[in-house]
Enzyme design. Structure first.
Site, mmCIF file in Angstrom:
data_model
loop_
_atom_site.group_PDB
_atom_site.id
_atom_site.type_symbol
_atom_site.label_atom_id
_atom_site.label_comp_id
_atom_site.label_asym_id
_atom_site.label_seq_id
_atom_site.Cartn_x
_atom_site.Cartn_y
_atom_site.Cartn_z
ATOM 1 C CG HIS A 72 13.806 31.476 -17.117
ATOM 2 N ND1 HIS A 72 12.794 32.119 -17.811
ATOM 3 C CD2 HIS A 72 15.190 32.030 -18.230
ATOM 4 C CE1 HIS A 72 13.078 32.490 -19.430
ATOM 5 N NE2 HIS A 72 14.254 33.046 -19.639
HETATM 6 S S1 FES Z 1 11.014 30.028 -15.092
HETATM 7 FE FE1 FES Z 1 10.477 31.687 -17.132
HETATM 8 S S2 FES Z 1 8.964 31.388 -18.145
HETATM 9 FE FE2 FES Z 1 8.716 29.804 -15.881
#
Ligand code: FES
Ligand code: HEM
Lengths: 190, 425
Positions: free
Chosen positions: A143
């Site tokens: 993410h």
């Molecule tokens: S940014 Fe969501 S798990 Fe690393």
């Protein structure tokens, strides 16, 4: 359930006593039996025993290299930082960090070369990719969290810096993960 | 079960003997034979039967898979490969089960959106609707844990990301996560308990389905007009009319199901899940199964860990609250010109969220996901309550029969008073 006497007054009966006593015993018993069920789901003795400290030989780790090791089933990064990476990690304006921590609090005194951090993103646990992202520390592909060369979060949804496992230098070229060093890191006291 | 006076009359001596001891046949008769069905139902009303079929299919294929599957982190992946290559027809069992999960979700989404369009959640069907939301939650938990079992890369990292959602809970989050894992990360204890729960939950679903059908048979089925059954002329008996229609629709659905199983069995899966789980490397693109994508997009749209989790859970809570958020007294969108447009906009937003959930979280995708997430909640929290106050509905037909035949009359069937307990709407 109190009986109503002829005079209209309520009077405790033996049935009231039974109700309260049975109810109390049942409630205590139910609470007592829930505990083992929940506790049985916690890490068992085998899993905890597998948390014995692991030794990592640092000699073969080249300049700039990141090695991955496991302790208690959790991934740990051991990073041999270059002078440039150390400098970048140290000269940061702390107030600008989501989780402010000086670099010196994240390494052992006199061993700024070696960064040892848990290897799972503090967002939802993916493994960030080394030497990537804006600060060339780590970048998490899941993410988009960004970490610097001190493993501190600098962007994305991750709330915290990569945590530091307990470890100690047993010699100049060997660390033991799972055992805390006696000397606290310099700046942690500050 | 239902409140309809049973018209069942046992004929043989054994049937009489049995009925006076356990009135099972009478129950089945009043629920599935004499039960009054609105005569204007469309094929959208066959998905309940399709869902029951899919649940049964998942249980049967699942139990057969469990005869060959080994829930041990060193052996699980191999055992699934052995099912694919060594077990007679193992490939078929596994492809039926894996694609069956997707078919189950296709059917449940059609079923849910049918309810949203025709206002099937409104009084007196709130409990029926809530039981449906519970089934949906149990289905999601079951499918998630099932996907972990093959212990491939997507299994492992899906399990890691989803269990870590709980770590966002303040104070107790980390304790909960370690109780879920049975360790300090996803590992063998996690796989073991997920298998136990994956086996258990479908039977709990079956239990809630019984309550769901019970509630249905108390309040009766909704229909495309949303106008309740008012006289026997509005209804036809469940058997043979609904029985044959449900069977026909199920068979057509099974043909659709078979097309996936035999022609594109891996299309809905991820190639990464044919790589054994590796706790040191996360696949470059981790995405959940398609049926979770809209919720995943909502999770990622919020740039804050706890906030993202709250929004994702909130998206499902909205469904549970919809009976009270929608203030309109008219059920069917056919008679609600404005709601009808908002309904289709909402469908488009859900599909768009699903597509965005499959894209990397960067640039324009993130902005689009935020706009869609905002609209998702605006639809429930603002539009539904306000529309009921400002919208002028079209005139409702006097009866179901009128919309079917355009006139009064036709053959009548007896209906219990309970088939139309509502005067609302
Ligand atoms: S940014 Fe969501 S798990 Fe690393
Ligand atoms: C609500 C019903 C069910 C759903 C939605 C469901 C869903 C799933 C999914 C998505 C998978 C992963 C498939 C894959 O990619 O390989 C799976 C695997 C599995 N399921 Fe289920 N399942 C259900 C019921 C059951 C039941 C009742 C059992 C009985 C024991 C079962 C046993 C298994 C086994 C052994 C596997 C691992 C083998 C495999 O991966 O194919 N399932 N399930």
């Amino acid at each position: 359930m109190a009986a109503i006497t002829a005079t209209g007054q309520t009077k405790a009966t033996r049935r009231d006593f039974m109700l309260i006593a049975t109810g109390a015993a049942g409630a205590v018993g139910a609470a007592a039996i829930v505990w083992p069920f929940v506790a049985s789901m916690a890490p068992d003795a085998f899993v905890i025993a597998a948390g014995a400290p692991v030794d990592v030989d640092l000699a073969p780790v080249a300049d700039g290299q990141i090695v991955k090791v496991f302790w208690r089933g959790k991934l740990v990064f051991v990073r041999n930082r270059t002078p440039k990476e150390i400098e970048e990690a140290e000269k940061v304006n702390l107030a600008s960090l989501p989780d402010p921590q000086p670099d010196s609090a994240r390494v052992k005194e006199g061993k700024a070369k070696w960064l040892v951090v848990f290897g799972n993103c503090t967002h939802l646990g993916c493994v960030p990719l080394g030497h990537e992202g804006t600060y060339e520390g780590w970048f998490c592909p899941c993410h988009g969290s960004v970490y610097d060369t001190s493993g501190r979060v600098r962007g994305g949804p991750a709330p915290l810096n990569l945590p530091i496992p307990p470890y100690t230098f047993v010699s100049d070229t060997k660390i033991r993960i799972g055992e805390e060093s006696k000397v606290p890191p310099k700046a942690a006291a500050a | 079960m239902s409140q309809h006076a049973t018209t069942y009359v046992p004929k043989s001596r054994f049937a009489k003997w049995f009925e006076s001891r356990l009135p099972l046949a009478g129950l089945v008769h009043s629920s599935f034979i004499a039960f009054p069905v609105p005569r204007n139902l469309t094929y959208f009303w066959t998905f309940g039967a399709i869902l029951i079929f899919m649940l049964a299919a998942q249980i049967v294929t699942g139990v057969w898979l469990a005869m060959h599957y080994v829930p041990q982190s060193n052996l699980a992946f191999e055992s699934v490969e052995a099912i694919m290559r060594e077990v007679n027809y193992g490939w078929l069992l596994r492809y039926l089960h894996a694609n069956g999960a997707s078919m189950f979700f296709i059917a449940v989404y059609i079923h849910i959106f049918r309810g949203l369009y025709y206002g099937s959640y409104k009084a007196p069907r709130e409990i029926l609707w809530l039981l449906g939301v519970i089934i949906f939650l149990l289905m999601m938990a079951t499918a998630f844990m099932g996907y972990v079992l093959p212990w491939g890369q997507m299994s492992f990292w899906g399990a890691t990301v989803i269990t870590n959602l709980f770590s966002a809970i303040p104070l107790v989050g980390d304790t909960i996560v370690s109780l879920l894992w049975g360790g300090y990360s996803v590992g063998n204890p996690t796989l073991n308990r997920f298998f136990a729960l994956h086996y258990l939950l479908p039977f709990m679903i079956a239990g809630v389905v019984v309550l769901h059908i019970w509630a249905l048979h108390v309040v009766g089925q909704n229909n495309p007009t949303g106008v309740p059954i008012k006289s026997g002329k509005d209804a036809i008996p469940f058997t043979p009319y609904a029985t044959i229609k449900d069977m026909f629709a199920t068979i057509v659905f099974v043909m659709f199901f078979a097309w996936w199983v035999f022609f594109v069995p891996n299309y809905l899966g991820h190639a990464d899940n044919y790589v054994p789980a590796n706790p040191a490397v996360t696949p470059a693109h981790i995405v959940p199964e398609w049926y979770f994508l809209p919720f995943y997009a909502i999770l990622r749209a919020i740039p804050d860990k706890l906030g993202g989790v709250i929004a994702m859970v909130g998206a499902i809570v909205m469904l549970a609250l919809v009976p009270w958020l929608d203030t309109s007294r008219v059920r069917s969108a056919n008679y609600r010109p404005l709601y009808r447009q908002f309904f289709w906009a909402f469908c488009a937003v859900c599909v768009l969220l699903g597509w965005l959930g499959s894209k990397p979280p960067e640039g324009g995708y993130v902005i689009a996901a935020r706009v869609c997430t905002a609209w998702y909640f605006i639809h429930f929290l603002l539009i539904l309550p306000l529309l009921g106050l400002f919208e002028t509905p079209k005139p409702l037909p006097a009866s179901i029969l009128e919309t079917v035949t355009g006139r009064r009359g036709g053959s009548a069937m007896p209906v219990g008073a309970a088939a139309a307990p509502s005067t609302k709407g």
